[in-house]
Design a protein around this motif. Structure first.
Motif, PDB file in Angstrom:
ATOM      1  N   PRO A 107      51.510  31.391   7.633  1.00 25.69           N
ATOM      2  CA  PRO A 107      51.254  30.945   9.008  1.00 25.69           C
ATOM      3  C   PRO A 107      50.000  30.084   9.116  1.00 25.69           C
ATOM      4  CG  PRO A 107      50.479  33.187   8.703  1.00 25.69           C
ATOM      5  CD  PRO A 107      51.141  32.796   7.417  1.00 25.69           C
ATOM      6  N   GLU A 138      54.747  32.584  12.337  1.00 27.00           N
ATOM      7  CA  GLU A 138      54.771  34.023  12.055  1.00 27.00           C
ATOM      8  C   GLU A 138      55.523  34.720  13.191  1.00 27.00           C
ATOM      9  OE1 GLU A 138      53.135  35.472   9.240  1.00 27.00           O
ATOM     10  OE2 GLU A 138      54.162  37.326   9.796  1.00 27.00           O
ATOM     11  N   GLY A 168      52.389  41.537  13.860  1.00 24.06           N
ATOM     12  CA  GLY A 168      51.110  41.417  13.160  1.00 24.06           C
ATOM     13  C   GLY A 168      50.348  40.188  13.628  1.00 24.06           C
ATOM     14  N   ALA A 169      51.065  39.136  13.996  1.00 29.15           N
ATOM     15  CA  ALA A 169      50.421  37.918  14.486  1.00 29.15           C
ATOM     16  C   ALA A 169      49.816  38.156  15.870  1.00 29.15           C
ATOM     17  CB  ALA A 169      51.431  36.772  14.534  1.00 29.15           C
ATOM     18  N   ALA A 211      44.510  50.785  14.580  1.00 23.07           N
ATOM     19  CA  ALA A 211      44.024  50.877  13.190  1.00 23.07           C
ATOM     20  C   ALA A 211      42.710  50.124  13.033  1.00 23.07           C
ATOM     21  CB  ALA A 211      45.069  50.312  12.240  1.00 23.07           C
ATOM     22  N   ARG A 212      42.514  49.071  13.812  1.00 28.17           N
ATOM     23  CA  ARG A 212      41.274  48.290  13.741  1.00 28.17           C
ATOM     24  C   ARG A 212      40.150  48.897  14.586  1.00 28.17           C
ATOM     25  NH1 ARG A 212      43.102  42.192  12.982  1.00 28.17           N
ATOM     26  NH2 ARG A 212      45.347  42.456  12.841  1.00 28.17           N
ATOM     27  N   LEU A 261      47.890  49.903   7.698  1.00 27.48           N
ATOM     28  CA  LEU A 261      46.966  50.333   8.750  1.00 27.48           C
ATOM     29  C   LEU A 261      45.581  50.661   8.166  1.00 27.48           C
ATOM     30  CD1 LEU A 261      49.295  52.378  11.146  1.00 27.48           C
ATOM     31  CD2 LEU A 261      48.644  49.968  11.254  1.00 27.48           C
ATOM     32  N   LEU A 304      43.929  47.351   7.552  1.00 22.74           N
ATOM     33  CA  LEU A 304      43.446  46.708   8.785  1.00 22.74           C
ATOM     34  C   LEU A 304      42.113  47.299   9.229  1.00 22.74           C
ATOM     35  CD1 LEU A 304      46.792  46.371  10.785  1.00 22.74           C
ATOM     36  CD2 LEU A 304      45.346  44.487   9.988  1.00 22.74           C
ATOM     37  N   TYR A 313      44.282  37.861   5.164  1.00 23.45           N
ATOM     38  CA  TYR A 313      45.209  38.872   4.654  1.00 23.45           C
ATOM     39  C   TYR A 313      46.591  38.480   5.153  1.00 23.45           C
ATOM     40  CZ  TYR A 313      45.415  40.597   9.412  1.00 23.45           C
ATOM     41  OH  TYR A 313      45.618  40.674  10.761  1.00 23.45           O
ATOM     42  N   LEU A 326      49.762  38.568   7.398  1.00 26.10           N
ATOM     43  CA  LEU A 326      50.065  39.131   8.717  1.00 26.10           C
ATOM     44  C   LEU A 326      51.331  39.981   8.688  1.00 26.10           C
ATOM     45  CD1 LEU A 326      49.240  36.091  11.043  1.00 26.10           C
ATOM     46  CD2 LEU A 326      47.858  38.133  10.625  1.00 26.10           C
ATOM     47  N   SER A 327      52.202  39.725   7.723  1.00 24.13           N
ATOM     48  CA  SER A 327      53.386  40.573   7.554  1.00 24.13           C
ATOM     49  C   SER A 327      53.639  40.718   6.054  1.00 24.13           C
ATOM     50  CB  SER A 327      54.598  39.965   8.269  1.00 24.13           C
ATOM     51  OG  SER A 327      54.805  38.638   7.830  1.00 24.13           O
TER      52      SER A 327
END
Lengths: 424, 424
Positions: free
Chosen positions: A103, A136, A140-141, A241-242, B340, B343, B358, B360-361
């Protein structure tokens, strides 16, 4: 002669009045935007500030023209000052998508223009931080983009008490619209009506929705239920998670006015609800295909964050630093007979990357000293002739007030190491 | 859909083709401009990209309108995209001169617009470094300004073999014009004719001058004699003290086309004479008074340096760096089950100001490794589960190829100190 209404001059410090916009603040904001985007792996691009009018009417229809700075140029082309950057991005991607690894993560900080009715805090131009991910599909994007928006606002000192990002789904609204018998030709107007729900009276909202075949209660009910669809749950999980989930909430009251969104949409607001949206955006998977007239089909999403609302919020929260010009060296010229010798040294000191000021023409010593203090000069240097007629440099470190008489050649040794330079 | 002719898109690296403009090169040029101006004690300002048309016609007359992007806005105001910044500066100074200590040293990097016939290397927009000194009469201001122009060009690696600044005097030309019987109403046209001497045929020049009552020989003779007046000698002496005299020469072949100059004028050229002027400017002591309709009377001078000619020159001299996106950390996600956890660490590493990329998928390991190499990542990090089920971070320093297995908590300790970040 006055500047045009709704436009800004950016003055250096000290600002002439409380209404004036600061060029230092503008630069501070731009640098934060750029630095967080870079940390996230985004790279910079830009397009022209004027584009063919068709780039904006293609999707949004002719209604948008009423809000544009549009005109015929001298070659009889219908053109417009850009009201947003996304169509330009789509045009650029359509032209050269193959050249880049997917992407793509691109950002820009364009100035944008809208001819709008003058209102308090509503200008006719602003700068907008734009960040987009192209190529993407997955959530996740979305999460990466939202995390960037959150971290950008955090970089200014704003916290989860200050702002929240409201997440919604254009796809869910579209499904609602179709399931409840909305007519295709009314779709864009329906989104516009939902977009304005919070800004208009209940009666006006009810009236508008009725014309489109919907009841206000039906719409409120849908917003209240807010069943997360379309990957919103996966986005939230990713952000959790972040450690960023406290900055977002799902809220179907958001829909975004622009026609081209297809999936997740977002708006960032201050928590007290005092300001307009700080940022807004979403997924627009069909726009590149539309702009390229079918040649390039690639999914995309992005957000924009304007400098005007952000700056107002930072001021209100006292998060905008005090800006002030500072310099490394004030080179005092007390004796005009030593001006040329002084200039020679000023050049050497500047060549070594120090910021240096000095009087351009003859000036009294006390005036020069006062100016050096105003500019918070780290060093105050002055040439003199000693009793034997030799030129001596008097060098004062204004931080520790130490003063030394040295030969002019020694100045650079004394100043080293290079102090933080005087960029304000 | 195409962009408008004469306008530029700025792409990230790698550029799609040899014709494309680089946003990294634009940023490189802007940073040099800003850093040298700051070293000289100049502070930044900016105005709106559109202004009332009258701001430009006031002095230059209606002829200038043919070259402008002008139109009526929706409030029926005659407006124009700015073709130059000096009138805006004069307007801003006129409004708030009292607020600032004199002399003011201000710079800006606006985008400017002209509707010109399309020619090779002649665009309809460019960015222009503008530096002006306001409120200083003496030649010390001229010398400071010229030194800034020289050091700006030197900061890109250009030397005295590459460029020269030709100094002239509008005042001397004005004296010549009056002494030789020129009529006041022809004055502007006369300057225009002199300004174009080097770009048109001898016959065309002779014809134009004849109409204004001058012979070509008379004009050539004046240029050849070039008796320095108007403080030009003092300017040269000042620059000599700085060691910069090799970069300038007095040359009355320069006059500048704009109407508002009053004293020294300058143009910077590449020495091989392959390009258009790199920079141009001069003293314009009456402009602020004119723009403020007599309210503020303050002397001023300045120059502008465009990005297009500069960029062409730097390319030709191979002085433009190779730009490339680089990052600090590539965080590989080989096992989706560890996304996760990954992330969470990516966020921590970014929070410490590292640039992190990283996938994204889900992506294959070898594809991720290849991407890390492309982005010249200093660190390649990957989470794994060891035989006892504990998560381990495999951290590879791609510079010395050392690889270590550590607990995720130790990542930040290992990366420190913060490497040069990945800003391209």
């Amino acid at each position: 002669m006055e500047r045009l209404p709704g436009f800004r001059d950016f003055y250096p410090e000290p600002l002439p009045d409380a209404e004036a916009w600061s060029s230092s603040a503008r630069r501070y904001i731009f640098e934060k935007w750029r630095s967080v985007a870079t940390r996230y792996g985004f790279v910079e691009y830009d397009g022209p500030p004027i584009e063919p009018l068709e780039l904006y009417t293609l999707k949004s229809g002719d209604e948008i023209v009423a809000q544009l700075y549009n005109f015929l140029d001298k070659g009889n082309r219908a053109v417009a000052l850009r009201p947003e950057l996304t169509p330009t991005l789509a045009r650029m991607i359509a032209a050269h998508a193959r050249n880049y690894k997917k992407p793509l993560k691109w950002f820009s900080m364009p100035q944008l223009f809208r001819y709008e009715r003058q209102q308090k805090g509503r200008l006719r131009e602003h700068f907008q931080f734009n960040a987009d991910i192209v190529g993407e599909q997955g959530p996740g994007a979305e999460a990466e983009l939202i995390a960037l928006a959150i971290d950008t606002l955090r970089s200014f000192g704003l916290g989860s008490d200050d702002f929240v990002i409201r997440l919604s789904s254009r796809a869910a609204w579209q499904e609602f619209f179709i399931k409840n018998g909305g007519k295709p030709e009314d779709e864009y107007q329906f989104y516009q009506a939902i977009d304005k729900l919070e800004r208009e009276t209940e009666d006006a909202n009810r009236e508008k929705l009725k014309k489109l075949g919907f009841s206000l209660e039906q719409v409120y009910d849908f917003i209240k239920k807010a069943e997360p669809v379309d990957g919103l749950q996966a986005i939230i999980e990713n952000l959790r998670a972040r450690g960023l989930s406290e900055f977002v909430k799902i809220d179907y009251g958001v829909i975004r006015g622009l026609a081209y969104y297809t999936g997740m949409v977002l708006e960032a607001f201050d928590k007290k609800g005092e300001f307009r949206a700080i940022a807004g955006g979403g997924r627009y998977d069909n726009l590149v295909k539309l702009i390229s007239k079918g040649k390039v089909d690639i999914p995309a999403l992005g957000f924009g964050m304007g400098d005007v609302v952000l700056c107002e919020l930072l001021k209100e929260r006292k998060l905008l630093p005090q800006f002030k010009q500072t310099i490394d060296v004030y080179f005092c010229i007390e004796y005009e007979s030593l001006r040329l010798e002084s200039l020679s040294l000023i050049q050497k000191v500047r060549d070594s990357s120090y910021t240096v000021e000095y009087p351009l023409s003859s000036a009294r010593y006390d005036k020069q000293f006062k100016r050096a203090v105003e500019l918070d000069a780290t060093w105050f240097i002055k040439l003199e002739k000693n009793s034997s007629g030799k030129i001596v440099a008097m060098v004062k470190n204004t931080r520790n007030r130490e003063e030394r008489a040295i030969t002019p050649d020694e100045i650079l040794n004394l100043l080293k190491p290079i102090p933080k330079n005087g960029i304000i």
